[in-house]
Design a protein around this motif. Structure first.
Motif, PDB file in Angstrom:
ATOM      1  N   SER A 161       0.418  -0.871  -0.071  1.00  0.00           N
ATOM      2  CA  SER A 161      -0.303  -0.074  -0.271  1.00  0.00           C
ATOM      3  C   SER A 161       0.673   0.938  -0.143  1.00  0.00           C
ATOM      4  O   SER A 161       0.965   2.357  -0.870  1.00  0.00           O
ATOM      5  CB  SER A 161      -0.996   0.201   1.350  1.00  0.00           C
ATOM      6  N   TYR A 184       2.669   1.803  -3.386  1.00  0.00           N
ATOM      7  CA  TYR A 184       1.582   2.076  -4.013  1.00  0.00           C
ATOM      8  C   TYR A 184       1.314   3.486  -4.276  1.00  0.00           C
ATOM      9  O   TYR A 184       1.349   4.469  -4.877  1.00  0.00           O
ATOM     10  CB  TYR A 184       0.457   1.541  -4.537  1.00  0.00           C
ATOM     11  N   TYR A 185       1.538   3.900  -3.399  1.00  0.00           N
ATOM     12  CA  TYR A 185       0.823   5.389  -3.138  1.00  0.00           C
ATOM     13  C   TYR A 185       1.738   6.078  -3.121  1.00  0.00           C
ATOM     14  O   TYR A 185       1.646   6.845  -3.778  1.00  0.00           O
ATOM     15  CB  TYR A 185       0.673   5.377  -1.592  1.00  0.00           C
ATOM     16  N   GLN A 209       2.111   6.493  -6.767  1.00  0.00           N
ATOM     17  CA  GLN A 209       1.461   7.796  -7.767  1.00  0.00           C
ATOM     18  C   GLN A 209       1.778   9.432  -7.553  1.00  0.00           C
ATOM     19  O   GLN A 209       1.398  10.172  -8.369  1.00  0.00           O
ATOM     20  CB  GLN A 209      -0.349   7.641  -6.680  1.00  0.00           C
ATOM     21  N   ALA A 223       0.271   4.045 -11.964  1.00  0.00           N
ATOM     22  CA  ALA A 223       1.067   2.704 -11.114  1.00  0.00           C
ATOM     23  C   ALA A 223      -0.340   1.860 -10.819  1.00  0.00           C
ATOM     24  O   ALA A 223      -1.639   1.951 -10.641  1.00  0.00           O
ATOM     25  CB  ALA A 223       1.973   2.909  -9.265  1.00  0.00           C
ATOM     26  N   LEU A 226      -2.254  -1.464  -7.923  1.00  0.00           N
ATOM     27  CA  LEU A 226      -1.806  -2.823  -7.354  1.00  0.00           C
ATOM     28  C   LEU A 226      -2.628  -3.635  -7.246  1.00  0.00           C
ATOM     29  O   LEU A 226      -4.070  -3.496  -7.611  1.00  0.00           O
ATOM     30  CB  LEU A 226      -2.150  -1.552  -6.106  1.00  0.00           C
ATOM     31  N   VAL A 243       1.972  -3.106  -8.624  1.00  0.00           N
ATOM     32  CA  VAL A 243       3.010  -3.557  -7.116  1.00  0.00           C
ATOM     33  C   VAL A 243       2.020  -5.104  -6.700  1.00  0.00           C
ATOM     34  O   VAL A 243       0.833  -4.533  -6.800  1.00  0.00           O
ATOM     35  CB  VAL A 243       2.761  -2.606  -6.250  1.00  0.00           C
TER      36      VAL A 243
END
Length: 529
Positions: A147, A150-151, A154, A160, A162, A184
């Protein structure tokens, strides 16, 4: 437990292109409620296959997923058949390809033995995508870590995606990916086992988070468990990267790599010996080794990385510095959250994100649903001091399905904690949770328990140490009614936390851990207003 010889799949994938799917007879084994089976139904119907779904659960048990598919008018359901409450041999014999749920064992399965070909949503995705892959597995922290990665991607401007074990099938975004869009993937040991022999998983970066004994009711020993974990880097190229733990851990389940039954183990060293690529490490404390490459947490709680020189920022090189600050302030509580964010920061730096951008984006990252998720506040006036208002924060940590995760949750807070725990046993050690319950720096002020086989074991520990508890309760509603009645008398001044961190699975009382977490949040919001 008798050791099981792992199944090795044929190299490659049954499908070489999306065009291969049209007209094929596909059997999806396991519809489920977490989205993976539903995503497969949608994907294969969209691309022209004849789809048969078979699941041992009944239509009533699968109602939410069945309704979601039925209400989608874009799907051609004339090519969709359900066989629920049972499996039939002919549905496997007559299929061109069977799509297997990762929670179903291949060995000694009479239905899968009849299949001409067996794939998973992960194997199909990996065969058909051109996207660079960042793959993450482990026992603790993998969902939080993906998480955060991915955050951060972005925020850095990447297109991206997830998916994986985090309950999002990558088939839902397959056609949006390209060679420049990083994906991811959180991968469980079971999802990795379904890739053995296929040579499809070749991530640009692989990461194994903290390893602790888990799923021993499935594997029976840690060597087989970690053998599946190591599939994450088995087919990586020399130009790729792997990230492993640097720290030692107490080991107490099965045999260690050295053959001892108990003792100290360093899984990162074990993995490093077998990795085919450049290895970086992460640590909970600064490493006294100038050649160390990786990331660590300083005594101040801040996170630092040291990379190969070609990856270090220009400013660090110009100033002659051997480290970069990548973690400062975080919203998510606890050392374990900092370690997960640290790993994310290391991945982001390898992806070329500047250290100051990493630091800024992760300072705003709020964690993920069901993992120490802050979701509600209850304000209690003090009857003796009406102007004083005591605040109770509620945290949903339902994905803490092992005792170590509940111990970590208790250690994450610097205030009074009321712990809600209990559930179904997974044949795991309670040693770390027991230590946390006896540690005055993190022990909860009150404990509430849900019924279950793991709860029975936990109660024995509590009674042995004369630790008071409430319950066990047969339902969340019953537990929360008692909690609300007692809480005003149990809390001190200032801010406190009620933490739902079960330390066990949810079988029996709930559909799964996500259903458990959602029910907890709904009940709390209804009752504590």
């Amino acid at each position: 437990m008798q050791r099981v010889i792992p199944h090795v799949y044929p190299e490659g994938c049954y499908f070489n292109s999306l065009e291969d799917i049209a007209g094929k007879n596909i059997t999806i084994m396991g519809l489920g409620l977490n989205g993976g089976g539903e995503a497969c139904v949608r994907f294969f119907l969209k691309h022209g296959a004849n789809v048969l779904v078979t699941d041992m659960k009944s239509a009533d048990e699968l109602a939410p997923t069945l309704e979601s598919i039925a209400n989608d008018e874009s799907l051609d359901k004339s090519r969709l058949t359900y066989v629920l409450g049972k499996h039939r041999i002919e549905d496997f014999e007559n299929a061109d390809c069977v799509i297997k749920n990762p929670g179903i064992r291949f060995d000694k399965n009479p239905y899968l033995a009849k299949a001409k070909a067996v794939e998973t949503d992960i194997s199909i995705f990996l065969r058909l995508t051109k996207a660079p892959i960042i793959a993450v597995t482990g026992s603790k922290g993998k969902s939080t870590t993906v998480s955060a990665i991915y955050y951060g991607l972005q925020k850095a401007g990447f297109k991206a995606f997830l998916g994986g074990n985090i309950t999002v099938s990558p088939l839902t975004f397959l056609e949006e990916t390209d060679g420049m869009s990083p994906v991811v993937l959180e991968l469980s040991s079971w999802q990795l086992a379904d890739l053995r022999g296929r040579k499809l998983l070749k991530p640009h970066i692989s990461l194994i988070t903290k390893i602790v004994p888990d799923h021993q009711n499935w594997y029976g020993n840690m060597i087989d468990y970690t053998a599946d974990k190591m599939l994450i880097f088995a087919d990586q190229t020399p130009k790729s990267f792997s990230i492993f733990d640097y720290d030692y851990d107490f080991f107490s389940a099965g045999k260690t790599p050295s053959g001892a039954n108990t003792g100290i183990v360093n899984w990162g060293n074990y993995f490093t010996e077998k990795a085919p690529n450049t290895v970086l490490r992460y640590s909970r404390s600064e490493v006294d080794d100038p050649d160390f490459i990786g990331a660590w947490l300083g005594e101040d709680g801040k996170g630092y990385v040291r990379l190969p020189e070609e990856f270090m920022s220009r400013h660090a090189v110009e100033r002659g510095e051997d480290r970069e600050l990548v973690i400062d302030d975080l919203v998510v509580p606890g050392e374990h959250a900092r370690l997960n964010a640290l790993n994310a920061a290391l991945v982001l730096r390898l992806m070329g994100v500047a250290p100051e951008s990493v630091r800024e984006s992760l300072s705003k990252w709020g964690g993920i649903e069901h993992r120490l998720e802050y979701f509600h506040e209850w304000i209690l006036p003090d009857p003796c001091k009406p102007r004083n208002r005591r605040r109770v924060e509620f945290y949903n940590d339902t994905c803490a399905t092992v005792p170590e995760a509940s111990a970590a949750a208790l250690k994450a807070f610097d205030r009074d904690v009321v712990l809600i725990a209990g559930g179904t046993d997974k044949n795991l050690s309670f040693a770390q949770l027991e230590n946390a319950l006896l540690d005055s720096s993190c022990a909860p002020i009150q404990i509430y328990l849900l019924e279950g086989s793991a709860t029975d074991r936990l109660i024995e520990i509590l009674q042995d140490h004369s630790i008071p508890y409430n319950g066990p309760f047969a339902s969340l509603h019953e537990l929360l009614v008692m909690l609300k009645a007692k809480l005003p008398q149990q809390l001190g001044e200032g801010k406190s936390a009620v933490v739902f961190s079960p330390g066990a699975t949810s079988f029996g009382m709930f559909k799964n851990e996500f259903d458990r977490g959602n029910q907890f949040k709904e009940e709390v919001k209804k009752m504590f207003f």
